[in-house]
Design a protein around this motif. Structure first.
Motif, mmCIF file in Angstrom:
data_model
loop_
_atom_site.group_PDB
_atom_site.id
_atom_site.type_symbol
_atom_site.label_atom_id
_atom_site.label_comp_id
_atom_site.label_asym_id
_atom_site.label_seq_id
_atom_site.Cartn_x
_atom_site.Cartn_y
_atom_site.Cartn_z
ATOM 1 N N SER A 98 0.827 -1.204 0.000
ATOM 2 C CA SER A 98 0.000 0.000 0.000
ATOM 3 C C SER A 98 0.858 1.249 0.000
ATOM 4 O O SER A 98 1.669 1.467 0.905
ATOM 5 C CB SER A 98 -0.917 0.028 1.217
ATOM 6 O OG SER A 98 -1.526 1.308 1.302
ATOM 7 N N THR A 100 -0.493 4.252 0.176
ATOM 8 C CA THR A 100 -1.113 5.188 1.120
ATOM 9 C C THR A 100 -0.767 4.847 2.562
ATOM 10 O O THR A 100 -0.520 5.723 3.381
ATOM 11 C CB THR A 100 -2.653 5.159 0.957
ATOM 12 O OG1 THR A 100 -2.970 5.259 -0.423
ATOM 13 C CG2 THR A 100 -3.302 6.296 1.715
ATOM 14 N N HIS A 101 -0.771 3.550 2.886
ATOM 15 C CA HIS A 101 -0.616 3.137 4.277
ATOM 16 C C HIS A 101 0.821 2.715 4.618
ATOM 17 O O HIS A 101 1.106 2.367 5.764
ATOM 18 C CB HIS A 101 -1.563 1.984 4.605
ATOM 19 C CG HIS A 101 -3.017 2.355 4.475
ATOM 20 N ND1 HIS A 101 -3.633 2.470 3.262
ATOM 21 C CD2 HIS A 101 -3.945 2.662 5.413
ATOM 22 C CE1 HIS A 101 -4.907 2.814 3.451
ATOM 23 N NE2 HIS A 101 -5.118 2.938 4.729
ATOM 24 N N HIS A 102 1.709 2.696 3.609
ATOM 25 C CA HIS A 102 3.117 2.369 3.843
ATOM 26 C C HIS A 102 3.304 0.993 4.477
ATOM 27 O O HIS A 102 4.004 0.853 5.491
ATOM 28 C CB HIS A 102 3.789 3.439 4.725
ATOM 29 C CG HIS A 102 3.553 4.830 4.260
ATOM 30 N ND1 HIS A 102 4.075 5.341 3.091
ATOM 31 C CD2 HIS A 102 2.805 5.826 4.792
ATOM 32 C CE1 HIS A 102 3.692 6.593 2.942
ATOM 33 N NE2 HIS A 102 2.908 6.917 3.935
ATOM 34 N N ASN A 103 2.640 -0.023 3.949
ATOM 35 C CA ASN A 103 2.831 -1.377 4.490
ATOM 36 C C ASN A 103 2.508 -2.429 3.423
ATOM 37 O O ASN A 103 2.066 -2.115 2.325
ATOM 38 C CB ASN A 103 1.945 -1.569 5.732
ATOM 39 C CG ASN A 103 0.467 -1.430 5.409
ATOM 40 O OD1 ASN A 103 0.083 -1.424 4.247
ATOM 41 N ND2 ASN A 103 -0.349 -1.321 6.438
ATOM 42 N N SER A 105 0.187 -5.825 2.895
ATOM 43 C CA SER A 105 -0.949 -6.491 3.510
ATOM 44 C C SER A 105 -1.431 -7.620 2.613
ATOM 45 O O SER A 105 -1.056 -7.698 1.438
ATOM 46 C CB SER A 105 -2.077 -5.490 3.743
ATOM 47 O OG SER A 105 -2.447 -4.905 2.514
ATOM 48 N N SER B 82 -9.208 4.100 10.087
ATOM 49 C CA SER B 82 -7.823 4.449 10.407
ATOM 50 C C SER B 82 -7.545 5.828 9.822
ATOM 51 O O SER B 82 -8.158 6.242 8.837
ATOM 52 C CB SER B 82 -6.850 3.414 9.838
ATOM 53 O OG SER B 82 -6.940 3.390 8.435
ATOM 54 N N THR B 84 -5.613 7.594 7.735
ATOM 55 C CA THR B 84 -4.659 7.420 6.651
ATOM 56 C C THR B 84 -4.108 8.764 6.210
ATOM 57 O O THR B 84 -4.580 9.819 6.630
ATOM 58 C CB THR B 84 -5.355 6.762 5.449
ATOM 59 O OG1 THR B 84 -6.434 7.600 5.043
ATOM 60 C CG2 THR B 84 -5.896 5.409 5.814
ATOM 61 N N SER B 85 -3.122 8.713 5.321
ATOM 62 C CA SER B 85 -2.473 9.936 4.863
ATOM 63 C C SER B 85 -3.405 10.792 4.011
ATOM 64 O O SER B 85 -3.107 11.947 3.750
ATOM 65 C CB SER B 85 -1.213 9.594 4.067
ATOM 66 O OG SER B 85 -1.547 8.834 2.926
#
Lengths: 190, 190
Positions: A98, A100-103, A105, B82, B84-85
């Motif tokens: 992701s 946007t979420h920097h991970n 999944s 959450s 998010t950015s």
């Protein structure tokens, strides 16, 4: 799609980190009439393709997928980002990076909802580096179905994901492709 | 709503832990035609209420909220689980206990999208203990807006949340209320 481009110019905001904020009309607050027109436009672009199902990913893809599904008259399936208690144990899964979420999944769909007889259109609100689309493609392949193409509302063309997917043979159609955004404003690809 | 009750009896599955699985048509795979009829039914139930916005919570509430919004002709706003950015720093927040995910989480909406002039209908796919609705109500109160009522597709009446919300004065209307489910099958409230 001229209407969407004009709305991006009017209400979109560019944040640090190449974030285009369109939460006032597309993916947080949703302009119902605009979303309906987006669904109609996507259905027109993929007219005659004998699509059996639309696949998207929670959460912000759901609205655009449902708007499109009304015009194609097929079910929507949305991939889940966590394996909640309301999924069975027999799921298809794929990994997604992701932006946007920097991970990283894992995404899931019930195996029974992607069948070898399915011709699937992937729909999402954004395309940046293409990782979400690659994950959804992985689910379709694991289920033995056919990926008809991808319909995207806003493609960040400068991040390259859309062009990589096109070069790999996927029919990616985006309603607005942004070639650059910053202090000079937002520039769309012709 | 008879059509929804019939579909629950036909395609719903009861899992351990009071889970009603309706992922084949309502909240994973979505029956587009059924969802459209659900939206129409909710719009009819709240006809004449001068609603300005529909509020739901990601992810599974989005489809039903959008289907309803088409008939009421107002925007949808969905609370995010959450931060998010692609949210700004100026958000409203509320805490929610999740029955499905067994945790406490914070939900967010942009402050600018809930205004004191708003008359808001809350829409969701499920109501069990009512915690999600209480969280959404909290966001509306924090924004100074009016909660017109709640429209729910499936209420698990035996978990009591819907009746508690009604007793607190909220106009909760559910299209199917389940009074019991188990080995004897699913029993709806009249």
């Amino acid at each position: 799609m001229q209407l969407l481009k004009e709305r991006i110019l009017k209400d979109g905001r560019v944040f640090d980190g190449d974030v285009l904020y369109v939460g006032s009309f597309l993916n947080h607050q949703i302009d119902t009439d605009l979303m309906d027109k987006i669904g109609n436009e996507i259905a027109t672009l993929f007219c005659g393709q004998k699509i059996t199902k639309i696949l998207t990913i929670e959460a912000s893809g759901i609205a655009i997928a449902c708007a499109t599904a009304r015009y194609i008259n097929v079910p929507v399936l949305f991939a889940k980002k966590s394996k909640t208690s309301n999924l069975t144990s027999d799921v298809l899964r794929a990994e997604v990076v992701s932006y946007t979420h920097h991970n990283i999944s894992t995404i899931f769909v019930e195996r029974e909802f992607i069948l070898p007889t399915d011709k699937i259109l992937v729909v999402d609100d954004f395309l940046a580096n293409g990782e979400a689309i690659r994950g959804l493609k992985g689910l379709i392949e694991e289920g033995g179905a056919e990926l008809v193409g991808c319909a995207i509302a806003i493609e960040k063309g400068f991040q390259g994901g859309g062009d990589e997917l096109r070069q790999s043979g996927i029919d990616v159609k985006s309603l607005a492709i942004i070639d650059s955004m910053g202090e000079d404003g937002i520039v769309f690809r012709d």
